[in-house]
Scaffold this motif. Structure first.
Motif, PDB file in Angstrom:
ATOM      1  N   MET A   1       0.839  -1.190   0.000  1.00 51.52           N
ATOM      2  CA  MET A   1       0.000   0.000   0.000  1.00 51.52           C
ATOM      3  C   MET A   1       0.868   1.231   0.000  1.00 51.52           C
ATOM      4  O   MET A   1       1.978   1.219   0.475  1.00 51.52           O
ATOM      5  CB  MET A   1      -0.924  -0.019   1.225  1.00 51.52           C
ATOM      6  N   GLY A   2       0.343   2.293  -0.529  1.00 53.01           N
ATOM      7  CA  GLY A   2       1.096   3.528  -0.597  1.00 53.01           C
ATOM      8  C   GLY A   2       1.472   4.060   0.764  1.00 53.01           C
ATOM      9  O   GLY A   2       0.782   3.901   1.747  1.00 53.01           O
ATOM     10  N   CYS A   3       2.580   4.729   0.846  1.00 48.47           N
ATOM     11  CA  CYS A   3       3.088   5.250   2.099  1.00 48.47           C
ATOM     12  C   CYS A   3       2.153   6.326   2.599  1.00 48.47           C
ATOM     13  O   CYS A   3       1.645   7.155   1.862  1.00 48.47           O
ATOM     14  CB  CYS A   3       4.488   5.806   1.904  1.00 48.47           C
ATOM     15  N   ASN A   8      -9.684   2.757   7.215  1.00 41.47           N
ATOM     16  CA  ASN A   8     -10.692   2.976   8.239  1.00 41.47           C
ATOM     17  C   ASN A   8     -11.439   1.692   8.528  1.00 41.47           C
ATOM     18  O   ASN A   8     -11.134   0.636   7.996  1.00 41.47           O
ATOM     19  CB  ASN A   8     -11.648   4.099   7.817  1.00 41.47           C
ATOM     20  N   SER A   9     -12.450   1.763   9.367  1.00 40.28           N
ATOM     21  CA  SER A   9     -13.163   0.562   9.804  1.00 40.28           C
ATOM     22  C   SER A   9     -13.913  -0.097   8.671  1.00 40.28           C
ATOM     23  O   SER A   9     -14.203  -1.287   8.725  1.00 40.28           O
ATOM     24  CB  SER A   9     -14.142   0.920  10.926  1.00 40.28           C
ATOM     25  N   ARG A  44      -9.320  -6.295  -4.733  1.00 42.17           N
ATOM     26  CA  ARG A  44      -9.237  -6.921  -3.418  1.00 42.17           C
ATOM     27  C   ARG A  44     -10.503  -7.721  -3.116  1.00 42.17           C
ATOM     28  O   ARG A  44     -10.451  -8.798  -2.512  1.00 42.17           O
ATOM     29  CB  ARG A  44      -9.008  -5.864  -2.336  1.00 42.17           C
ATOM     30  N   HIS A  45     -11.650  -7.214  -3.539  1.00 39.47           N
ATOM     31  CA  HIS A  45     -12.904  -7.960  -3.360  1.00 39.47           C
ATOM     32  C   HIS A  45     -12.873  -9.270  -4.145  1.00 39.47           C
ATOM     33  O   HIS A  45     -13.315 -10.320  -3.649  1.00 39.47           O
ATOM     34  CB  HIS A  45     -14.084  -7.094  -3.798  1.00 39.47           C
ATOM     35  N   GLU A  46     -12.352  -9.215  -5.372  1.00 49.92           N
ATOM     36  CA  GLU A  46     -12.243 -10.443  -6.166  1.00 49.92           C
ATOM     37  C   GLU A  46     -11.305 -11.448  -5.498  1.00 49.92           C
ATOM     38  O   GLU A  46     -11.528 -12.658  -5.561  1.00 49.92           O
ATOM     39  CB  GLU A  46     -11.734 -10.109  -7.573  1.00 49.92           C
ATOM     40  N   ASP A 879      -4.109  -7.407   2.880  1.00 47.40           N
ATOM     41  CA  ASP A 879      -4.478  -8.236   4.025  1.00 47.40           C
ATOM     42  C   ASP A 879      -5.418  -7.535   4.988  1.00 47.40           C
ATOM     43  O   ASP A 879      -5.648  -8.022   6.096  1.00 47.40           O
ATOM     44  CB  ASP A 879      -3.215  -8.670   4.781  1.00 47.40           C
ATOM     45  N   ALA A 880      -5.941  -6.370   4.581  1.00 43.36           N
ATOM     46  CA  ALA A 880      -6.855  -5.625   5.466  1.00 43.36           C
ATOM     47  C   ALA A 880      -8.193  -6.351   5.568  1.00 43.36           C
ATOM     48  O   ALA A 880      -8.640  -6.981   4.612  1.00 43.36           O
ATOM     49  CB  ALA A 880      -7.062  -4.216   4.931  1.00 43.36           C
TER      50      ALA A 880
END
Length: 880
Positions: A1-3, A8-9, A44-46, A879-880
């Protein structure tokens, strides 16, 4: 992920600080939040869907999105990255991460990399990897030999399964590599190599084509029937149960079945499996030898008593003939039944035990029924059973033949949800259906006799995708015409074959700057591919990974699809597909030399082009130039290299290695020459970019050196001046030592959090093993690996940067010594005399270049403004 990005939740990205760190304009930041993030979150959903499918046993070919979808995503990724970075500066970094993370669940590889135990050395230079555990996954336990099939007359067997007046006798099958496996699916492996199966040919015998196409239809129909039965069973359980919780559970599972995009939750599936286990126990109790013949069916407070005598049924069953037992219906279908009802080992017992719904006339004809008290008097020892939920549900399911042993029950019990793929059925059901399809085809159609030449050609194109038959293009075309005219050969459409293929890849186009030269045993190197050739790379997942997000960059096919992804600033207009492209695919050869071998063909051009394609370049170039490297959310740096001969097990198929990482992960990549001066500016290459050109000595011996080039931008790695400089160094070493007396380990990696590239080429000696491979020797020095106390015998894409494979406790401890062990490893594989050759070449190629003093490389302290330490944990985006 970008720096600087956070989550968020809701899993969405917050970029308050990200734009400030990248010097982005409000317009650029708005673009990232409104266009880039929705695309990244879609991928990410896929990924989550693929993970769920893998866990639920969906067929490998059905787990990942289609090949067409991956290519569409690739074009979208290029367009978005070019919009923010500029024309020709696009990147496939996000798509690489998505492909590799989905690919590790494609069902081809037996494990994922996180299943292999690893440990980092205290100094961070080495990560030891448990090679024994890794090998156990793909070697597996020894399988017993398959049982010999019972010898029966094939025509009789066929007529038993498919009775028909017009059934034709079964003819002998011609021996040729089968295009379908035992379960009726497309055979995924090819003989050329374990990685050459990104494309599978559609040319096959007509018998195999019928097995494949008709088998697909039959599997779909079987799955449809199983789904209907499973959903009906869930409805019955929901209706019969008194538990409100179970009733809600079943309704949720039915809802997931009807909603095409929904998946059952893990908790729901687990609860369903437990519930079915209780029902199965009740069934087994009902049908046990000491079970009374009296059953009390209780439904929502109403008591219905029905009495049956099963003594005569058990007697008839005891005296049933042997032929009846041989013709027992399969676990999936009863072929002799017109409605093809599912069979069950409980069927005969159920006929007597389950409550019936006979007509009034049938009841009167049967005579007066005995009451329960009379039955108990006649048969002492029976007791009254209290019916719980499980027993009542079991009786209700038995009425519709949903009992243990049927395909519907077994699949629902195993996964706890309605089947969504034919692969979720038991192996017995799948094989039996395939055998029935085979018998149907053999008794319906004649088997056309094919000549030996045609059979040989079919076998060749099946096991060598994209190859040229006998290396003769004219003969290849002649045979291709012949098979199309043959009545015994069929060509299945390329689209149908692609949908049945388990592998997915990204096809990328690039242009060669220098010729590819192969080292020969005698004489000068041979030119394999000329300069200015348009090449194709197929990026796929490594099924036997030994690194993070480990992929492979395969050479292109002899058939160019005209659909490759192109990141060049000046790219031609997309051409229309050729005629018959969907039908013949890779059988049409338009670049006969595209398939290249892997050994002694160190393809520097390919490595550097793939590196630039897969790594993000600085955001804000032009409007807000910056030297800081910070990828967009979902992107990550990728290292690219190629294994030398001593570490390569596949020689026929050229392939580069690639994995997530950069010099921040692997400190040995950022070591500098012994006389490195941080205040010294980079050198301007002739007609090229600014770069640092150094000889870095990793070990204690002066010849344990590597040519290291560091550019200020990632895109400069494919500058012609840089490619020609490294290519010239390789050619000088080949000329000095011979084509098969020296090999090379080459890396291209991002420079930590900076925007530049690091290119390292290490000359290594040829190492040979003794008879039992317990010791390895350097041909130049005559010394063995045991003399250096090292856990491995050569450097390659993995071990050259510190990712060490170990096979025991002693090796594990040696690996954890970190940098000192890496120095000994480079000393062992050193090419004697290479330093002198490299110094002479660099003096001629780089104006003003001076010989560095001998000495071990400097380890400069790692500094970063945006990151802290190597990213050894989970990825905060994926991995979120």
């Amino acid at each position: 992920m970008g720096c600087g990005a956070s989550t968020n939740s809701d899993g969405l990205m917050k970029l308050e600080n990200w734009g400030h760190q990248q010097n982005l304009s409000p317009k650029q930041q708005e673009f990232i939040e409104t266009q880039w993030l929705p695309f990244a979150l879609e991928l990410r959903h896929e990924l989550r869907i693929v993970e769920t499918k893998a866990k639920n046993g969906v067929a490998p070919a059905e787990r990942l999105p289609s090949q067409v979808q991956f290519m569409e995503w690739g074009r979208r990724c290029i367009a978005l990255t070019e919009e923010i970075r500029g024309r020709g500066r696009g990147s496939l970094s996000l798509m690489y991460q998505a492909l590799q993370r989905m690919g590790q669940h494609d069902g081809v590889g037996p494990y994922t990399f996180d299943m292999v135990p690893t440990e980092w050395s205290p100094d961070g230079y080495v990560r030891v990897l448990d090679a024994v555990t890794r090998a156990s996954y793909y070697n597996g336990p020894k399988k017993p030999p398959p049982p010999k099939p019972e010898v029966r007359d094939s025509e009789i067997a066929a007529r038993e399964a498919f009775p028909s007046e017009n059934a034709k006798p079964v003819k002998a099958k011609q021996t040729v590599g089968r295009a379908v496996d035992d379960a009726g699916g497309l055979t995924q492996s090819v003989k050329e190599s374990a990685i050459a199966n990104t494309e599978i040919t559609g040319i096959m015998t007509k018998r195999d084509a019928r097995l494949f196409v008709i088998g697909q239809i039959m599997r779909w129909q079987a799955l449809k029937l199983v789904r209907i039965r499973q959903r009906r069973a869930l409805e019955i359980i929901a209706h019969e149960t008194r538990s409100k919780t179970k009733r809600q559970l079943m309704h949720r599972l039915i809802g997931a079945c009807t909603d095409e995009g929904a998946c059952a939750e893990d908790a729901d599936a687990g609860d369903c499996i437990v519930a079915l286990g209780g029902i199965q126990s009740a069934l087994e109790t009902l049908y046990s030898e000491d079970t009374p013949d009296e059953h009390h069916d209780e439904h929502h407070g109403e008591h219905h008593r029905e009495h049956h005598s099963s003594e005569s049924n058990r007697t008839n069953e005891h005296h049933s003939s042997e032929s009846d037992r041989q013709n027992e219906p399969s676990a999936l279908f009863d072929p002799s039944d017109p409605v093809k009802r599912e069979s069950s080992p409980y069927r005969r017992k159920h006929q007597s035990a389950a409550p019936t719904h006979d007509s009034e006339d049938a009841k009167r004809a049967a005579g007066p029924q005995k009451g329960p008290s009379e039955e108990r008097k006649k048969r002492p020892g029976t007791v009254k059973r209290t019916h719980d939920d499980a027993t009542r549900i079991a009786l209700a399911l038995a009425k519709v033949n949903f009992t243990p042993g049927t395909a519907s029950w077994d699949a629902l019990q195993k996964y706890g949800m309605v089947a969504s793929s034919f692969a979720q059925l038991t192996a017995t059901s799948k094989v039996r259906l395939a055998k029935q399809v085979e018998l149907l085809i053999d008794t319906t159609w004649d088997t056309n006799e094919l000549s030996a030449d045609i059979l040989e050609f079919i076998d060749f194109v099946r096991n060598n995708p994209g190859g040229v038959y006998k290396d003769d293009l004219a003969l290849h075309k002649q045979m291709l015409y012949a098979v199309q005219m043959s009545s015994g050969v069929a060509v299945v459409s390329k689209s149908r074959i692609t949908n049945a293929t388990a592998h997915r890849f990204l096809s990328v186009r690039w242009v060669r700057t220098v010729p590819l030269m192969r080292g020969e045993e005698m004489g000068v190197p041979t030119e394999v591919r000329a300069a200015s050739t348009v090449e194709e790379t197929r990026i796929r997942t490594n099924a036997f990974s030994y690194d993070n997000e480990h992929g492979l960059g395969l050479c292109g096919s002899t058939h160019r699809s005209r659909d490759e992804l192109d990141l060049r600033a000046l790219r031609p207009v997309k051409l229309l597909p050729r005629a018959n492209e969907d039908k013949l695919g890779e059988l049409v050869v338009n670049d006969a030399g595209a398939k290249v071998g892997n050994w002694f063909c160190n393809d520097l051009d390919k490595i550097l082009n793939e590196f630039v394609l897969l790594n993000a370049q600085p955001v804000g170039y032009g409007d807000a130039p910056t030297s800081t490297m910070c990828p967009l959310p979902g992107e990550a740096s990728v290292i690219v290299g190629q294994n030398p001969r001593a570490a390569s097990s596949i020689g026929k198929t050229q392939h580069t290695q690639m994995a997530t990482g950069d010099a921040r992960w692997w400190p040995i990549l950022r070591l500098r020459a012994s006389n490195y001066d941080p205040q010294k500016l980079p050198r301007e290459l002739p007609l090229g970019p600014d770069a640092y050109v150094e000889l870095v000595q990793f070990g204690t011996d002066p010849d344990s050196v590597s040519l290291r080039i560091e550019t200020l931008e990632i895109g400069s790695a494919v500058d012609p001046a840089v490619i020609k400089l490294v290519h010239g160094a390789r050619m000088a070493l080949l000329a000095a030592f011979g084509g098969r007396a020296v090999d090379f380990n080459i890396y291209a990696a991002a420079n930590c959090n900076r925007s530049g590239a690091i290119i390292i080429m290490t000359p290594i000696a040829m190492v040979q093993a003794n008879a039992d491979k317990s010791m390895w020797f350097n041909d130049d020095t005559g010394l063995s690996d045991k003399s250096f106390s090292i856990p491995c015998h050569t450097i390659d894409f993995s071990q050259g940067k510190g990712n060490i494979h170990v096979f025991g406790n002693v090796d594990w401890k040696q690996g954890l010594e970190g940098r000192s062990m890496m120095g000994r490893l480079y000393d062992f594989v050193r090419k004697v005399g290479c330093r002198k050759v490299l110094c002479k070449y660099l003096k001629e190629a780089v104006p003003g270049w001076e010989d560095p003093p001998e000495g071990i490389a400097q380890d400069l302290p790692f500094q970063s403004d945006t990151v802290s330490g190597p990213p050894w944990g989970k990825d905060p985006f994926w991995d979120a």
